[in-house]
Design an enzyme around this catalytic site. Structure first.
Site, PDB file in Angstrom:
ATOM      1  N   LYS B  82       0.854  -1.196   0.000  1.00  0.00           N
ATOM      2  CA  LYS B  82       0.000   0.000   0.000  1.00  0.00           C
ATOM      3  C   LYS B  82       0.886   1.241   0.000  1.00  0.00           C
ATOM      4  O   LYS B  82       1.855   1.311   0.771  1.00  0.00           O
ATOM      5  CB  LYS B  82      -0.899  -0.025   1.241  1.00  0.00           C
ATOM      6  CG  LYS B  82      -1.902   1.102   1.351  1.00  0.00           C
ATOM      7  CD  LYS B  82      -2.724   0.941   2.643  1.00  0.00           C
ATOM      8  CE  LYS B  82      -3.867   1.938   2.734  1.00  0.00           C
ATOM      9  NZ  LYS B  82      -4.684   1.713   3.964  1.00  0.00           N
ATOM     10  N   SER B 157      -9.533   1.659   3.012  1.00  0.00           N
ATOM     11  CA  SER B 157      -8.690   2.448   2.140  1.00  0.00           C
ATOM     12  C   SER B 157      -7.687   1.637   1.335  1.00  0.00           C
ATOM     13  O   SER B 157      -7.135   2.156   0.347  1.00  0.00           O
ATOM     14  CB  SER B 157      -7.932   3.500   2.953  1.00  0.00           C
ATOM     15  OG  SER B 157      -7.074   2.885   3.889  1.00  0.00           O
ATOM     16  N   SER B 181      -9.657  -0.692   7.168  1.00  0.00           N
ATOM     17  CA  SER B 181      -9.103  -0.482   5.827  1.00  0.00           C
ATOM     18  C   SER B 181      -8.377  -1.679   5.218  1.00  0.00           C
ATOM     19  O   SER B 181      -8.023  -1.633   4.035  1.00  0.00           O
ATOM     20  CB  SER B 181      -8.163   0.728   5.833  1.00  0.00           C
ATOM     21  OG  SER B 181      -8.903   1.918   5.872  1.00  0.00           O
TER      22      SER B 181
END
Lengths: 47, 457
Positions: B82, B157, B181
């Site tokens: 990420k 996210s 997330s």
């Protein structure tokens, strides 16, 4: 500070800073404040 | 060499086939890079593809193994990171123009752990800007899209992380979870996402959203694969997956009140089916309560808004135009949180932690849905549930944020599909990550079935 007084002041401040889009979010935060303040787990200094 | 099917390849099977000489790390890395080249223009799962470095690392993994250096199951495995997590020499963009010009000088400890385990870092995954959102729509690089239906959000996210795995672009990803997330996008994309216990995986070298709530953890196709990555992050020199416990020995608690109050009808049906399958397999399942669950959103909101506002105060003042409008608004909102309410939120966090501990007492795990709705359409702000328009942001966070507040480990895993072919997901939460994983492994074959295949992946 009461929630109503806080909300009025916060909305006025957001507008003065050119952030009127914050107003609906401030109402959401006000509801969250009320939930926390009215919860049955708050301290009571008289007890 | 036998064909490699990236739609079903797991880390576990990759590791076996690599050592049997049926495939090479370079071959699989090349296939993943081809998938990215073909699919990323449509799915936007990656912000940065590190093709040259990945090929070099894959060849090195193959060379080491041929020379008898076996680093374990992650050796040669293509993994994305990420883009909130530092990878040395690359920009940690946090999907924001605020970070223009940033270059990480060092690998975050979690990335260093992956490298030690021999993993191949294939690229940086798209995310909701600064991890402050659940749909991945607000990203300076454009929204990531769901491989099961590109008109829909992959969740967030860590949306690019999950979309990339579901589309066969990587076998696993490192994500972060502050309100859900990791588990929300795992649920939306039909894969597994593990939020470890708070504090057991380093969050150094990760752009914070709320340091008191941020967790780093893996997303992958199966519980076994998430366990392998988790254990590598914990520093196990040759990570293995814990064996499942017998389902018939399990005692699970279902917190129906609050957590099953607002569910899409098909999500509810898949959850009820999962409960019945586990019960039929011999698990003991009863109902538990988290008495103050209704206070979860208010508690979470106060903590995350104020913590994020404090971290972003300088750039909110100096470059507010570089934030997307929704993220900027939420950050600005945090500046209005009052100290006495923040303290109330901290106190309520402690109460919730004790209530989850009580619900877990004598039980192996709590069992609940992971996401109340299937992946929402991009651009939607509300969804109809039982005739009521519910705000999507509230719904996305509703079932996951409790365990960020309490720090308990939680894992989301696939639990069938809707009639439209969208993944549904259940969540298990436990007292300890190492004891939760064998429980999840035991439940997985009862509820998951065949891996959900993206129709468009």
């Amino acid at each position: 500070m009461t929630i109503d007084a806080w909300l009025q002041a916060a909305i006025a401040d957001a507008r003065s800073r050119g952030l009127p889009a914050l107003e609906p979010l401030l109402h959401v935060l006000a509801r969250a404040m009320r939930e926390l303040r009215e919860a049955d787990l708050n301290d009571d200094a008289s007890r | 060499m036998p064909a490699v099917d990236l739609d079903t390849l797991t880390i576990e099977s990759f590791a076996e086939r690599l050592r049997a000489g049926e495939l090479t790390a370079e071959q699989v890395t090349d296939l993943c890079l081809q998938r990215i080249a073909d699919g990323n223009p449509r799915l936007n799962a990656f912000i940065l593809v590190m093709a040259d470095g990945a090929r070099r690392q894959a060849r090195e993994a193959d060379r080491e193994l041929a020379a008898g250096v076996d680093r374990g199951a992650l050796q040669g495995v293509p993994i994305s990171v990420k883009d909130l997590i530092d990878v040395a020499g690359t920009s940690t963009t946090a999907a924001s123009r605020v970070r223009d010009g940033h270059v990480a000088r060092h690998d975050a400890p979690v990335v260093a752990a992956l490298r030690t385990a021999g993993a191949v870092v294939i690229g940086k995954a798209n995310l909701h800007e600064f991890a402050f959102g659940t749909t991945n729509e607000e990203s300076a690089f454009g929204p990531a899209r769901n491989p099961h239906d590109p008109s829909r959000s992959p969740g967030g996210s860590s949306g690019g992380s999950a979309a990339g795995i579901a589309a066969g672009m990587a076998l696993a990803s490192l994500g972060t979870d502050t309100g859900g997330s990791i588990r929300i996008p795992a649920a939306a994309c039909g894969i597994v996402g593990l939020k470890p216990r708070y504090g057991e995986i380093s969050a150094d070298g990760v752009v914070p959203l709320s340091r008191r709530l941020d967790h780093v953890g893996p997303l992958a196709r199966t519980v076994t694969d998430t366990a392998l990555v988790y254990r590598a992050l914990r520093g196990h020199p040759r990570p293995t997956s814990p064996p499942p416990v017998p389902v018939s020995t399990l005692h699970l608690g279902v917190p129906r009140s609050y957590f099953c109050d607002v569910l899409d009808a098909e999500v509810r049906a898949r959850f009820d089916e999962a409960v019945e399958r586990l019960r039929a397999a011999g698990a003991r399942i009863d109902e538990v309560a988290v008495r103050h669950a209704a206070l979860i959103p208010a508690t979470y909101m106060h903590l995350v808004l104020a913590d994020a506002a404090a971290f972003h105060a300088h750039t909110l003042a100096s470059m507010p135009e570089r934030y997307s409008s929704g993220v900027r608004a939420r950050l600005e909102l945090g500046r209005y949180v009052l100290a006495e309410d923040y303290v109330r939120a901290l106190d309520t966090q402690n109460v919730l932690r004790r209530e989850v501990d009580s619900a877990l007492a004598g039980r192996d795990a709590l069992l609940l849905p992971a996401l109340p709705i299937p992946a929402p359409l991009l651009g939607a702000t509300a969804v109809d549930i039982n005739g009521i328009q519910e705000p999507i942001r509230n719904l996305m966070l509703r079932l996951t944020q409790l365990f960020d507040l309490t720090g308990h480990p939680a894992i989301a895993m696939p639990a069938g599909l809707t009639s439209a072919g969208l993944p549904c997901s259940i969540q298990l939460a436990g007292a300890d990550t190492e004891t939760l994983l064998p429980v999840a492994r035991a439940c997985e074959p009862q509820i998951t079935g065949p891996l959900p295949q993206p129709r468009s992946g």
